[in-house]
Write a protein that holds these residues in place. Structure first.
Motif, PDB file in Angstrom:
ATOM      1  N   TRP A   1     -32.134 -21.865  20.036  1.00 16.30           N
ATOM      2  CA  TRP A   1     -31.824 -22.925  19.070  1.00 16.30           C
ATOM      3  C   TRP A   1     -32.838 -24.050  19.084  1.00 16.30           C
ATOM      4  CZ3 TRP A   1     -25.898 -23.366  20.517  1.00 16.30           C
ATOM      5  CH2 TRP A   1     -25.280 -22.139  20.217  1.00 16.30           C
TER       6      TRP A   1
ATOM      7  N   CYS B   1     -32.511 -26.537  14.148  1.00 23.66           N
ATOM      8  CA  CYS B   1     -31.731 -26.565  12.901  1.00 23.66           C
ATOM      9  C   CYS B   1     -31.812 -27.963  12.305  1.00 23.66           C
ATOM     10  CB  CYS B   1     -30.273 -26.201  13.168  1.00 23.66           C
ATOM     11  SG  CYS B   1     -29.216 -26.482  11.733  1.00 23.66           S
TER      12      CYS B   1
ATOM     13  N   HIS C   1     -29.779 -29.361  10.125  1.00 30.73           N
ATOM     14  CA  HIS C   1     -28.482 -29.947   9.759  1.00 30.73           C
ATOM     15  C   HIS C   1     -28.607 -30.658   8.403  1.00 30.73           C
ATOM     16  CE1 HIS C   1     -26.566 -29.085  13.672  1.00 30.73           C
ATOM     17  NE2 HIS C   1     -27.800 -29.164  14.105  1.00 30.73           N
TER      18      HIS C   1
ATOM     19  N   CYS D   1     -26.624 -23.185   4.237  1.00 32.34           N
ATOM     20  CA  CYS D   1     -25.836 -22.187   4.977  1.00 32.34           C
ATOM     21  C   CYS D   1     -24.345 -22.451   4.803  1.00 32.34           C
ATOM     22  CB  CYS D   1     -26.209 -22.184   6.462  1.00 32.34           C
ATOM     23  SG  CYS D   1     -25.909 -23.746   7.313  1.00 32.34           S
TER      24      CYS D   1
ATOM     25  N   CYS E   1     -30.477 -19.841   4.390  1.00 31.55           N
ATOM     26  CA  CYS E   1     -31.159 -20.962   5.048  1.00 31.55           C
ATOM     27  C   CYS E   1     -32.606 -21.058   4.594  1.00 31.55           C
ATOM     28  CB  CYS E   1     -31.110 -20.798   6.564  1.00 31.55           C
ATOM     29  SG  CYS E   1     -32.076 -22.058   7.427  1.00 31.55           S
TER      30      CYS E   1
ATOM     31  N   VAL F   1     -33.389 -20.601  10.029  1.00 32.84           N
ATOM     32  CA  VAL F   1     -32.817 -21.039  11.301  1.00 32.84           C
ATOM     33  C   VAL F   1     -31.653 -20.146  11.735  1.00 32.84           C
ATOM     34  CG1 VAL F   1     -31.571 -22.893  12.460  1.00 32.84           C
ATOM     35  CG2 VAL F   1     -33.530 -23.436  11.020  1.00 32.84           C
ATOM     36  N   ILE F   2     -30.611 -20.108  10.930  1.00 34.42           N
ATOM     37  CA  ILE F   2     -29.371 -19.442  11.356  1.00 34.42           C
ATOM     38  C   ILE F   2     -29.583 -17.927  11.405  1.00 34.42           C
ATOM     39  CG2 ILE F   2     -28.319 -19.248   9.070  1.00 34.42           C
ATOM     40  CD1 ILE F   2     -25.666 -20.203  10.500  1.00 34.42           C
TER      41      ILE F   2
ATOM     42  N   LYS G   1     -26.219 -20.863  15.547  1.00 39.72           N
ATOM     43  CA  LYS G   1     -27.343 -21.789  15.412  1.00 39.72           C
ATOM     44  C   LYS G   1     -27.030 -23.031  16.222  1.00 39.72           C
ATOM     45  CE  LYS G   1     -25.937 -24.649  11.576  1.00 39.72           C
ATOM     46  NZ  LYS G   1     -26.087 -25.893  12.361  1.00 39.72           N
TER      47      LYS G   1
END
Lengths: 299, 308
Positions: free
Chosen positions: A85, A119, A121, A127, A161, A165-166, A177
Motif C-alpha cells: 500500500w 492511494c 483517497h 473506486c 481507479c 492503486v486498488i 488498498k
C-alpha cells in the motif's frame, strides 16, 4: 523541530498503554471525526529508504510479494497492489534526455527523484463510485476504505481507479488498498507510514492545513531556485482534474507527473456513465422503431 | 508544468493503471446479455404488430431470452472472486456505478422475461405481451449498460470513446437479437416475411455498428490509444473476424437475401450465424484489447492529457 509541550508528560520508553491523541505529539494534529485528513508527500525530501513501505506492511500485517529483482531500477517493489500500500518510485535521471550525458539536475538531488506513492483517497473517489456493494465507503475522516466483510470481489474498482492503486487479492478474493490507517486514526495515532518517515517527506495532517503548508513549501523552493516544484493533487493543480476535486494524498513534484508514473490529467469515470448510457439506449430505441417499420412491411 | 510537453515519458514502461480481471466469462456475458435483450425486443415487436406466424416465434424467443438471462446471471456470479457474497450486489443502488445499474437491469429483465414466458405458456397471451413489453424496455438498458461499465473505467481503449462504444454495443445487441429472431422464424414460422424483416433490421443494426466502429477508431487514433487494435494478436482478429466476417459479410448477405428469392433461406442462415459469431467476437476483442491497453502506460498517459 519544536518539541510539543505535552511531550515531557510521557517520558517513559515503555508505555502502559496508548498516549491519548498521540498524533498531537508526532504530527502536530488532533484526529477528530468529521474533519478531512490526508497526506502531503514532498518528493524533494524523499531519500528512498522505504521505511514507509516497511511500516505499512508491519502495521497492516501485509504479506511479502515479488521477492525478486525487477532488473529495471532500484525499485524492486514495482507497484502498489493488494498487499503493498506504499510504493517508493525510484527515477534515475542519468542523461536528462541528452545524448551526451550532460546533467541538468542540481547536484543535491544526486540524479535521483524518489516518490512514495500511495492511494490518493480521491475526492469523488472513482473506486468508491464504481463499487456496487457499498463495500467501499467514505469514512468520518473523509478517507476511502474497503469494508472487508462486504466486498464480494467483483473487481470493478480495479480498472475504475485512475491511478492503478486498488487491487484484488487472490488469497481472499477481496479488494484491498491503503486505509489511511483507519484503525490508527480511530485511536488518535498518526498513520504508520507518515510516523516512520525519517525526513518528513510524508506528512500527515488536516487537509486544509496541509494545503497551506504545501503552498509555503513550493514558494520556498521557488525562492531557492527550484522553479520546477509544483503540487499534484491539491485543488486546481494537475491530478485534481476531470471531475476529481482534489486528492487527499497529494504530492510535491519536480518533474512531469508521468515521470513518477502519475497521469497528468486523470478523470472521474462516473462522468462517462450517463453520456454512454444515453447513446446506447437511443441506439436501441431507434433500432426498435426500425424493427416495427420492417415488420410492418410484411403485413 | 515543470517541463515543456514533448514525448510523454513513462516509469520504466511499467503500467500506470491496473487492467481489469475480466476475461472470456465477462465477454460471453456481455454477448449473452445483449443477445437476450435483442431477441426479446424483436419477438415482442412482432407480436405487438400481430404479424402472422409470430406466436410461435415469440414463444421460442421468450424462452431463449429467459434462458440467456439466467445463464448471464450465472456467468456473473461465477466471475465474482467471493461468489458466496453475490447477494451483496443488492445491498445498495449506486447510480454512478454501471455495475450496480446493470445488476438491477438484469434482475428486472429476467423477472419480466420469466413472467412473460410463463404467461404465454399458460395461454394468458395478453399478460405475456404486456410483460414482454416491460422486458423489451428493460432490454434497452441491458443492451447498453455494459458499454457504460467499460467506459467508466480508466482503461484507455474503453474510456476514449464512451458514446460510440455504447452505440456499437447496443447495435450489436440488436443485430444479434435480429439474427437469432431470423433463425427462430426460419425454424418455427411459415411466414417468409418474418426472417426477411429481421434480416433487414439486422443489416441496419450491423451498418450502424460498422459506422460507429469506424468513427471510434478515428477517435482512438486521435487520442493515441488505437495500437492494441492494430497490433498482434487483436489487430488481425478485429479486422478479419469482427469487421469483415462479423459485420460486413452478414450485412451484405442480409441485403442480398432481398434479391435472390430462391437462395434467401441460405443467405439468412449464413448471415445470422456470422452476425452471432461476430457479436461474441467483438465483445471479446474489445474486452481483451482493453486489458492490453491498460498495461500500456504510453496509451494511458496519452488518454489522460488535458483536451480542449
Amino acid at each position: 523541530m519544536t518539541i510539543h509541550p505535552r511531550a515531557p508528560k510521557d517520558p517513559r520508553s515503555i508505555l502502559p498503554g496508548l498516549i491519548p491523541d498521540e498524533s498531537e505529539l508526532t504530527a502536530g494534529v488532533k484526529i477528530e471525526a468529521g474533519r478531512q485528513y490526508g497526506f502531503f508527500t514532498d518528493t524533494t525530501l524523499c531519500i528512498g529508504c522505504k521505511a514507509c513501505e516497511v511500516a505499512c506492511k508491519e502495521w497492516n500485517a501485509l504479506p511479502a510479494e515479488n521477492l525478486t529483482l525487477t532488473g529495471m531500477s532500484y525499485d524492486n517493489t514495482g507497484a502498489l497492489s493488494a498487499n503493498t500500500w506504499r510504493h517508493v518510485a525510484f527515477v534515475e535521471k542519468v542523461r536528462d534526455g541528452k545524448a551526451d550525458g550532460t546533467m541538468l539536475m542540481p547536484p543535491f538531488q544526486s540524479h535521483w527523484k524518489m516518490m512514495s506513492d500511495v492511494c490518493k483517497h480521491c475526492d469523488n473517489a472513482p473506486c468508491q463510485e464504481a463499487c456496487p456493494t457499498g463495500a467501499l465507503f467514505r469514512t468520518e475522516f473523509d478517507t476511502v476504505v474497503v469494508q472487508q466483510d462486504i466486498c464480494n470481489g467483483c473487481g470493478y474498482c480495479v480498472p475504475a481507479c485512475p491511478f492503478g492503486v486498488i487491487d484484488l487479492s487472490h488469497f481472499d478474493g477481496k479488494a484491498h488498498k491503503c486505509t489511511l490507517c483507519y484503525d490508527r486514526l480511530k485511536v488518535g495515532l498518526e498513520p504508520a507510514c507518515a510516523k516512520s518517515c525519517p525526513t518528513n517527506s510524508i506528512q500527515f495532517g488536516e487537509l486544509s492545513e496541509l494545503h497551506e503548508r504545501a503552498n509555503r513549501r513550493v514558494a520556498s523552493l521557488h525562492d531557492q531556485g527550484a522553479h520546477d516544484a509544483y503540487l499534484y493533487g491539491a485543488p486546481e493543480t494537475p491530478g485534481a482534474t476531470g471531475g476529481l476535486n482534489h486528492l487527499h494524498a497529494f504530492f510535491l513534484l519536480t518533474d512531469r507527473p508521468e515521470v513518477y508514473n502519475l497521469p497528468s490529467h486523470p478523470s472521474r469515470g462516473a462522468n462517462r456513465v450517463l453520456p454512454s448510457l444515453i447513446a446506447g439506449i437511443a441506439t436501441a430505441i431507434v433500432l426498435t422503431g426500425a424493427a416495427f417499420g420492417f415488420l410492418l412491411t410484411t403485413l | 508544468m515543470a517541463t515543456p510537453a514533448g514525448k510523454i515519458p513513462t516509469y520504466y514502461g511499467r503500467p500506470a493503471i491496473k487492467p481489469s480481471l475480466y476475461g472470456w466469462i465477462v465477454a460471453l456475458y456481455i454477448f449473452v446479455g445483449g443477445l437476450a435483450a435483442g431477441v426479446q425486443i424483436m419477438v415482442t415487436a412482432a407480436e405487438l404488430l400481430a404479424i402472422p406466424g409470430s406466436g410461435n416465434v415469440s414463444f421460442v424467443g421468450r424462452a431463449i431470452a429467459l434462458a440467456l438471462a439466467i445463464f448471464g446471471g450465472i456467468l456473473l456470479i461465477i466471475d465474482l472472486h467471493t461468489k458466496s457474497r453475490f447477494y451483496n450486489m443488492l445491498r445498495i443502488f449506486r447510480p454512478t456505478s454501471p455495475m450496480s445499474i446493470g445488476t438491477y437491469a438484469l434482475i428486472g429483465f429476467g423477472f419480466w422475461s420469466l413472467v412473460a414466458f410463463i404467461a404465454q405458456a399458460v395461454g394468458a397471451s395478453l399478460i405475456g405481451l404486456v410483460c414482454g413489453c416491460f422486458a423489451a424496455v428493460t432490454g434497452w438498458w441491458m443492451a447498453s449498460y455494459t458499454a457504460s461499465l467499460l467506459a467508466a473505467t480508466a482503461t484507455p481503449l474503453w474510456a476514449a470513446a464512451p458514446k460510440l462504444l455504447a452505440v456499437r454495443f447496443a447495435a450489436s445487441a440488436l443485430a444479434t437479437g435480429a439474427a437469432a429472431a431470423c433463425l427462430i422464424s426460419l425454424g418455427v414460422s411459415a411466414n417468409p416475411g418474418l426472417p426477411r424483416a429481421f434480416g433487414n433490421l439486422g443489416a441496419l443494426a450491423l451498418f450502424i455498428q460498422l459506422v460507429a466502429s469506424i468513427g471510434s477508431a478515428a477517435i482512438y487514433r486521435k487520442v493515441g490509444v488505437n495500437d492494441p487494435l492494430q497490433g498482434w494478436p487483436w489487430g488481425p482478429l478485429y479486422i478479419a473476424g469482427v469487421q469483415l466476417a462479423g459485420i460486413l459479410a452478414p450485412l451484405v448477405l442480409y441485403v442480398l437475401a432481398n434479391f435472390f428469392h430462391g437462395a434467401g433461406t441460405t443467405f439468412w442462415l449464413i448471415a445470422s450465424g456470422l452476425a452471432l459469431c461476430g457479436g461474441l467476437l467483438m465483445r471479446a476483442v474489445v474486452l481483451l484489447a482493453g486489458n492490453a491497453s491498460a498495461r500500456r502506460p504510453e496509451d494511458y498517459f496519452s488518454f489522460a492529457q488535458e483536451r480542449g
